[in-house]
Design a protein around this motif. Structure first.
Motif, PDB file in Angstrom:
ATOM      1  N   ARG A  14      30.451  37.032  36.641  1.00  0.00           N
ATOM      2  CA  ARG A  14      30.183  37.230  38.344  1.00  0.00           C
ATOM      3  C   ARG A  14      31.716  36.822  38.053  1.00  0.00           C
ATOM      4  O   ARG A  14      32.883  37.742  39.531  1.00  0.00           O
ATOM      5  N   SER A  15      32.924  35.875  37.916  1.00  0.00           N
ATOM      6  CA  SER A  15      34.159  36.161  37.997  1.00  0.00           C
ATOM      7  C   SER A  15      34.345  36.976  37.544  1.00  0.00           C
ATOM      8  O   SER A  15      35.482  37.286  38.763  1.00  0.00           O
ATOM      9  N   GLY A  16      35.282  37.845  36.567  1.00  0.00           N
ATOM     10  CA  GLY A  16      35.184  39.152  36.109  1.00  0.00           C
ATOM     11  C   GLY A  16      35.100  40.314  37.254  1.00  0.00           C
ATOM     12  O   GLY A  16      35.604  40.733  37.337  1.00  0.00           O
ATOM     13  N   VAL A  17      33.334  40.161  37.769  1.00  0.00           N
ATOM     14  CA  VAL A  17      33.550  41.344  39.051  1.00  0.00           C
ATOM     15  C   VAL A  17      33.954  40.869  40.200  1.00  0.00           C
ATOM     16  O   VAL A  17      34.588  41.488  40.727  1.00  0.00           O
ATOM     17  N   VAL A  18      34.186  39.139  40.222  1.00  0.00           N
ATOM     18  CA  VAL A  18      35.370  39.203  41.818  1.00  0.00           C
ATOM     19  C   VAL A  18      36.978  39.591  41.168  1.00  0.00           C
ATOM     20  O   VAL A  18      37.165  40.273  42.259  1.00  0.00           O
ATOM     21  N   VAL A  19      36.633  39.170  39.815  1.00  0.00           N
ATOM     22  CA  VAL A  19      38.533  39.805  39.842  1.00  0.00           C
ATOM     23  C   VAL A  19      38.863  41.382  39.798  1.00  0.00           C
ATOM     24  O   VAL A  19      39.217  41.648  40.472  1.00  0.00           O
ATOM     25  N   LEU A  20      37.587  42.430  39.243  1.00  0.00           N
ATOM     26  CA  LEU A  20      38.007  43.536  39.595  1.00  0.00           C
ATOM     27  C   LEU A  20      37.564  44.190  40.711  1.00  0.00           C
ATOM     28  O   LEU A  20      38.680  44.856  40.759  1.00  0.00           O
ATOM     29  N   GLY A  21      36.980  43.602  41.717  1.00  0.00           N
ATOM     30  CA  GLY A  21      36.799  44.010  42.714  1.00  0.00           C
ATOM     31  C   GLY A  21      38.194  43.651  43.712  1.00  0.00           C
ATOM     32  O   GLY A  21      38.435  44.327  44.488  1.00  0.00           O
ATOM     33  N   ALA A  22      38.441  42.820  43.764  1.00  0.00           N
ATOM     34  CA  ALA A  22      39.697  42.028  44.408  1.00  0.00           C
ATOM     35  C   ALA A  22      40.610  42.567  43.716  1.00  0.00           C
ATOM     36  O   ALA A  22      41.888  43.218  44.398  1.00  0.00           O
ATOM     37  N   VAL A  23      41.053  43.765  42.263  1.00  0.00           N
ATOM     38  CA  VAL A  23      42.091  44.678  42.245  1.00  0.00           C
ATOM     39  C   VAL A  23      41.773  45.436  42.283  1.00  0.00           C
ATOM     40  O   VAL A  23      42.661  46.306  43.326  1.00  0.00           O
ATOM     41  N   ALA A  24      40.464  46.216  42.822  1.00  0.00           N
ATOM     42  CA  ALA A  24      40.214  46.820  43.582  1.00  0.00           C
ATOM     43  C   ALA A  24      40.674  46.959  44.849  1.00  0.00           C
ATOM     44  O   ALA A  24      41.134  48.737  45.310  1.00  0.00           O
ATOM     45  N   PHE A  25      40.406  46.481  45.688  1.00  0.00           N
ATOM     46  CA  PHE A  25      40.449  46.301  47.040  1.00  0.00           C
ATOM     47  C   PHE A  25      42.096  45.851  46.955  1.00  0.00           C
ATOM     48  O   PHE A  25      42.949  46.605  48.275  1.00  0.00           O
ATOM     49  N   GLY A  26      43.386  44.675  45.837  1.00  0.00           N
ATOM     50  CA  GLY A  26      44.238  45.648  46.934  1.00  0.00           C
ATOM     51  C   GLY A  26      45.275  47.133  46.160  1.00  0.00           C
ATOM     52  O   GLY A  26      46.431  47.146  46.517  1.00  0.00           O
ATOM     53  N   TYR A  27      44.374  47.509  44.439  1.00  0.00           N
ATOM     54  CA  TYR A  27      44.775  48.575  44.917  1.00  0.00           C
ATOM     55  C   TYR A  27      45.039  49.571  45.641  1.00  0.00           C
ATOM     56  O   TYR A  27      45.748  50.583  46.634  1.00  0.00           O
ATOM     57  N   LEU A  28      43.515  49.712  46.677  1.00  0.00           N
ATOM     58  CA  LEU A  28      43.291  50.795  47.945  1.00  0.00           C
ATOM     59  C   LEU A  28      44.570  49.634  48.887  1.00  0.00           C
ATOM     60  O   LEU A  28      44.308  51.330  49.731  1.00  0.00           O
ATOM     61  N   SER A  29      44.621  48.655  49.040  1.00  0.00           N
ATOM     62  CA  SER A  29      44.826  48.713  50.771  1.00  0.00           C
ATOM     63  C   SER A  29      46.749  48.813  49.878  1.00  0.00           C
ATOM     64  O   SER A  29      47.359  49.758  50.939  1.00  0.00           O
ATOM     65  N   PHE A  30      46.944  49.357  48.958  1.00  0.00           N
ATOM     66  CA  PHE A  30      48.586  49.388  48.394  1.00  0.00           C
ATOM     67  C   PHE A  30      48.515  51.210  49.248  1.00  0.00           C
ATOM     68  O   PHE A  30      49.303  51.179  49.039  1.00  0.00           O
ATOM     69  N   ARG A  31      47.795  51.426  48.542  1.00  0.00           N
ATOM     70  CA  ARG A  31      47.867  52.829  48.429  1.00  0.00           C
ATOM     71  C   ARG A  31      47.710  53.117  50.131  1.00  0.00           C
ATOM     72  O   ARG A  31      48.728  54.465  50.629  1.00  0.00           O
ATOM     73  N   VAL A  32      46.253  52.784  51.250  1.00  0.00           N
ATOM     74  CA  VAL A  32      46.619  53.328  52.177  1.00  0.00           C
ATOM     75  C   VAL A  32      48.106  52.353  52.920  1.00  0.00           C
ATOM     76  O   VAL A  32      48.550  53.446  53.788  1.00  0.00           O
ATOM     77  N   GLY A  33      48.005  51.161  52.654  1.00  0.00           N
ATOM     78  CA  GLY A  33      49.882  50.712  53.603  1.00  0.00           C
ATOM     79  C   GLY A  33      51.130  51.555  53.372  1.00  0.00           C
ATOM     80  O   GLY A  33      51.923  51.746  53.624  1.00  0.00           O
TER      81      GLY A  33
END
Length: 88
Positions: A14-33
């Protein structure tokens, strides 16, 4: 003891999935921003790498039209003047 190990494994997954989701969200936020800045940087890199094809074709045609290197349109020594470099 078997149940405790299973629970620890579930928590780790569960912790691994949360970390991967946070990294993906951060990457997409960076790309959009930063999309406008990334697009400008990509255009600058493309224009520096790929010169104007029409200017290159015109220079090649002028060079091929002249057999005499001393004639107009022949090979000239490169200029050190910044105004000439920027104009070309």
């Amino acid at each position: 003891m078997g149940a405790g190990g299973s629970r620890a494994r579930q928590n780790a997954m569960r912790s691994g999935v949360v970390v991967l989701g946070a990294v993906a969200f951060g990457y997409l936020s960076f790309r959009v921003g930063f999309k406008p800045y990334l697009d400008q940087a990509q255009e600058a890199m493309d224009s520096a790498r790929d010169p104007d094809p029409t200017a290159a074709a015109a220079a090649a045609a002028a060079r091929d039209a002249s057999d005499d290197p001393g004639a107009a349109g022949g090979d000239l020594a490169p200029s050190k003047d910044p105004a000439v470099v920027l104009r070309d």
